[in-house]
Design a protein around this motif. Structure first.
Motif, PDB file in Angstrom:
ATOM      1  N   THR A 181       0.829  -1.203   0.000  1.00  0.00           N
ATOM      2  CA  THR A 181       0.000   0.000   0.000  1.00  0.00           C
ATOM      3  C   THR A 181       0.863   1.252   0.000  1.00  0.00           C
ATOM      4  O   THR A 181       0.583   2.230  -0.701  1.00  0.00           O
ATOM      5  CB  THR A 181      -0.934   0.013   1.224  1.00  0.00           C
ATOM      6  N   PHE A 182       1.950   1.219   0.772  1.00  0.00           N
ATOM      7  CA  PHE A 182       2.824   2.383   0.837  1.00  0.00           C
ATOM      8  C   PHE A 182       3.605   2.584  -0.456  1.00  0.00           C
ATOM      9  O   PHE A 182       4.039   3.702  -0.753  1.00  0.00           O
ATOM     10  CB  PHE A 182       3.774   2.279   2.034  1.00  0.00           C
ATOM     11  N   TYR A 183       3.795   1.520  -1.232  1.00  0.00           N
ATOM     12  CA  TYR A 183       4.341   1.701  -2.576  1.00  0.00           C
ATOM     13  C   TYR A 183       3.394   2.604  -3.381  1.00  0.00           C
ATOM     14  O   TYR A 183       3.827   3.533  -4.063  1.00  0.00           O
ATOM     15  CB  TYR A 183       4.493   0.345  -3.265  1.00  0.00           C
ATOM     16  N   SER A 184       2.108   2.308  -3.284  1.00  0.00           N
ATOM     17  CA  SER A 184       1.113   3.115  -3.985  1.00  0.00           C
ATOM     18  C   SER A 184       1.054   4.530  -3.433  1.00  0.00           C
ATOM     19  O   SER A 184       0.806   5.484  -4.175  1.00  0.00           O
ATOM     20  CB  SER A 184      -0.267   2.451  -3.890  1.00  0.00           C
ATOM     21  N   VAL A 185       1.286   4.684  -2.125  1.00  0.00           N
ATOM     22  CA  VAL A 185       1.326   6.019  -1.535  1.00  0.00           C
ATOM     23  C   VAL A 185       2.478   6.820  -2.139  1.00  0.00           C
ATOM     24  O   VAL A 185       2.341   8.008  -2.437  1.00  0.00           O
ATOM     25  CB  VAL A 185       1.466   5.934  -0.003  1.00  0.00           C
ATOM     26  N   GLY A 186       3.633   6.149  -2.327  1.00  0.00           N
ATOM     27  CA  GLY A 186       4.765   6.824  -2.951  1.00  0.00           C
ATOM     28  C   GLY A 186       4.437   7.287  -4.357  1.00  0.00           C
ATOM     29  O   GLY A 186       4.746   8.427  -4.747  1.00  0.00           O
ATOM     30  N   SER A 187       3.801   6.417  -5.132  1.00  0.00           N
ATOM     31  CA  SER A 187       3.383   6.793  -6.487  1.00  0.00           C
ATOM     32  C   SER A 187       2.368   7.925  -6.444  1.00  0.00           C
ATOM     33  O   SER A 187       2.409   8.856  -7.265  1.00  0.00           O
ATOM     34  CB  SER A 187       2.783   5.586  -7.209  1.00  0.00           C
TER      35      SER A 187
END
Length: 517
Positions: free
Chosen positions: A151-157
Motif C-alpha cells: 500500500t505504501f508503494y502506492s502512496v509513494g506513487s
C-alpha cells in the motif's frame, strides 16, 4: 477488544512499511520527470533519439539497488539491526535526492549518479523493512500487516504523480522547478522514518540471533505482546529455532542458501515470483505509462492526471489484500491476480490495434477519446488485479518463508531480483515500445498466464504458519522441535501442547480484533 499493545504493534510495523514509499516514489518520479519538457531541456535529451540513454537513467537506480540488496542489505541488517538497515537506507536516499535535484545543467551523469545512490539506500531499507515487519507481527495478522507494505508503494506513487500534476499546471511559473519539486519531495518520508525509528523496539529475533540477549528480546516483546506467557512462549520458540540453525546450518552467511535443499527450494521459488512480479507488466507500466499514453493523448496535463488517478486507485486496490490474504491465502491471490492481469493485457492491445487512428495536424497518430478511455479503464483494471496479488502478496510470501539464519540475505537477494528483471527488461522496453507499439503488451499476457500455472503447481500456502516452523512446510526440519531437543526442553514443549492450542485460539480472536483497526 483492541488494546494499546496491539495498536502499538501495528504502529511500529507501519513505520517499517513506510520504507516502501521510497520505492514507490522513486519508481514513479522518473516517469513523472520525463514527462516534463523542462527536464529534457535541462539535460539535453530528446525522447526519440536518446531512448537508450533515457532507459539507462531509469535502470541506474536498479543497478545500485541490486548491488546493495545482494551484497550489503542482509549483512547490514544482521550486524547492526533491522532499524539501522532502514535508517541508513533512508539517510542515503536523502543525500542522493539533493544530488538529483541540483544536478548541474547538461550533466546527466550527476543525475544518474544520484539515482545509483538512491538504489543503494533503498536496497538497504527494502531488505530490512519486510524482515522487521515479519519478525514483530503475529502469524495470524502478518498477511494483513504486509498488505500495507505494498500500500505504501502506492502512496509513494500517489505523492509523486500528484506533485507532478500540480507542477505541470504551473510549469510556466515554475520553470525548471516543475521537475525539481517532484524530485526534492522524495526526502519527506525518509526524514519521517529516521525520526521515528529510534523510539521503537528492535526485532526480538535479532537480539537473540546477534547477541544472544534474551533480556532485551523480552523487553521488545513485552511492548507488543499482551501477556507474559505469550512473551515466554515466543522467546522459547525463537531460541529453539536459532539454536538449531546455529548448531546445524550456520547463521548469517550465504552458504545455506545453496547447500540446504529446503532453503534452496524456497530461494528458487522466491526468485521466480519476484522476477514474475516485474515481468507481469506493472513495473514497466509504472515507469513508461507516460510514453504509452502519448500514443493516445498529446496533452501532458491529461497524462499526468491519469497517472495521478492510477496511483490513487492503487492505494484502494491494494487494501483488498487486507481481507483476502489471511482468509483465502497467498496462492489464491497470486493465481486470481495473474489470470486477471493476463486478460487485461490481452484486451488492451486488441482494442488499440483494431480501432482507427486519428491523424493530428503535425502528422502524429493518436486514438479517439472513447478508445483512450477504454484503454485507461483496462489498465486501471490491471492494477485492480495486480496490487493485492503480485504487488502485496509477493512481498508477503518472500518475507515470511525463510528461516532466521538466512532471512536477511535471502530477502535482500529475492527482493532485488525484481530490479535484476527491471534492469534487463526496461533497458530495451522503450525500443520495444517504439517499434511494436501496443503489440508489446502481448508479452505481458503470455507472462501472466505462465505465472498462474507456476503458482498452481509449485508454490505452497504459507498463511498463518509461524516463522520458526516455516521450514517443515518446505520439506525441511522443524527448527523449533530440533532446537528444543538440543536445548533439552522438548519434553516441556510437548506437555504444553494443550496450552498451545488455547493460545492459537486466542491469537485468532486477536486477529479478528486487529482487523477493525
Amino acid at each position: 477488544m483492541v488494546n494499546s499493545k496491539k495498536i502499538y504493534n501495528w504502529y511500529i510495523a507501519l513505520v517499517a512499511a513506510m520504507c516502501m514509499v521510497l520505492y514507490g516514489y522513486d519508481a514513479s518520479v522518473f516517469n513523472a520527470a520525463q514527462g516534463s519538457d523542462n527536464w529534457h531541456e535541462w539535460f539535453d535529451l530528446d525522447g526519440k533519439n536518446d531512448a537508450y540513454l533515457i532507459g539507462l537513467v531509469n535502470t541506474a537506480y536498479t543497478i545500485g539497488a541490486i548491488i546493495s540488496g545482494f551484497f550489503f542489505g542482509g549483512p547490514v541488517a544482521d550486524r547492526f539491526g533491522r532499524r539501522w538497515g532502514m535508517g541508513l537506507g533512508c539517510f542515503i536516499t536523502v543525500i542522493a535526492t539533493f544530488i538529483q535535484a541540483f544536478a548541474p545543467r547538461h550533466n546527466i551523469g550527476a543525475f544518474i549518479g544520484g539515482r545509483v545512490l538512491i538504489g543503494i539506500g533503498q536496497g538497504l531499507a527494502l531488505t530490512a523493512g519486510p524482515i522487521y515487519i515479519g519478525e514483530v507481527s503475529l502469524p495470524e495478522v502478518r498477511g494483513r500487516v504486509m498488505t500495507f507494505w505494498q500500500t505504501f508503494y502506492s502512496v509513494g506513487s500517489f505523492l509523486a504523480y500528484w506533485i507532478a500534476y500540480a507542477g505541470n499546471i504551473y510549469k510556466k511559473r515554475l520553470g525548471h522547478w516543475d521537475w525539481r519539486l517532484v524530485v526534492i519531495f522524495q526526502i519527506l518520508v525518509p526524514l519521517i522514518i529516521m525520526v521515528l525509528l529510534p523510539f521503537q523496539p528492535e526485532s526480538p529475533r535479532w537480539w537473540i540471533k546477534r547477541h544472544n540477549n534474551i533480556d532485551e528480546a523480552k523487553k521488545a516483546l513485552r511492548r507488543i505482546r499482551d501477556t507474559e506467557q505469550e512473551v515466554e512462549d515466543e522467546i522459547l520458540s525463537i531460541r529453539e529455532a536459532i539454536e538449531y540453525e546455529n548448531e546445524t546450518l550456520g547463521g548469517g552467511s550465504y552458504k545455506p542458501l545453496f547447500t540446504d535443499p529446503s532453503i534452496r527450494k524456497r530461494l528458487g521459488l522466491a526468485f521466480v515470483i519476484n522476477v514474475g512480479q516485474q515481468l507481469s507488466g506493472q513495473g514497466t507500466l509504472n515507469s513508461y505509462s507516460s510514453a504509452i499514453y502519448k500514443k493516445i493523448w498529446t496533452s501532458s496535463q491529461t497524462i499526468n492526471l491519469i497517472n495521478a488517478l492510477n496511483a490513487t486507485f492503487g492505494i484502494l486496490f491494494t487494501l483488498n489484500a487486507l481481507w483476502t490474504a489471511d482468509r483465502f491465502g497467498r496462492r489464491w491471490l497470486l493465481i486470481v491476480g495473474a489470470i486477471g492481469m493476463a486478460v487485461c493485457m490481452l484486451i488492451v492491445p486488441i482494442v488499440g490495434l483494431k480501432t482507427p487512428d486519428v491523424i493530428a495536424a503535425d502528422g502524429s497518430a493518436t486514438k479517439t477519446q472513447p478508445v483512450g478511455i477504454a484503454i485507461v479503464f483496462l489498465l486501471f483494471l490491471f492494477i485492480f488485479f495486480y496490487k493485492p496479488s503480485w504487488g502485496a502478496t509477493v512481498w508477503m510470501w518472500t518475507s515470511e518463508v525463510f528461516s532466521m539464519n538466512v532471512r536477511a540475505q535471502a530477502v535482500g537477494m529475492c527482493s532485488q531480483s525484481q530490479n535484476v528483471a527491471n534492469t534487463v527488461f526496461q533497458q530495451f522496453f522503450p525500443i520495444f515500445l517504439a517499434k511494436e507499439g501496443l503489440k508489446c503488451l502481448f508479452f505481458f499476457f503470455a507472462t501472466n498466464v505462465l505465472l498462474a500455472i507456476f503458482v498452481f503447481f509449485f508454490v505452497p500456502e504459507t498463511k498463518q504458519v509461524s516463522l520458526e516452523e516455516m521450514d517443515a512446510l518446505f520439506g525441511g526440519q522443524n527448527h523449533v522441535e530440533k532446537g528444543g531437543q538440543i536445548l533439552g526442553i522438548s519434553d516441556a514443549r510437548r506437555s504444553e501442547a494443550t496450552d498451545s492450542e488455547k493460545n492459537t485460539t486466542v491469537h485468532r480472536e486477536n486477529s479478528r480484533d486487529i482487523s477493525s483497526v
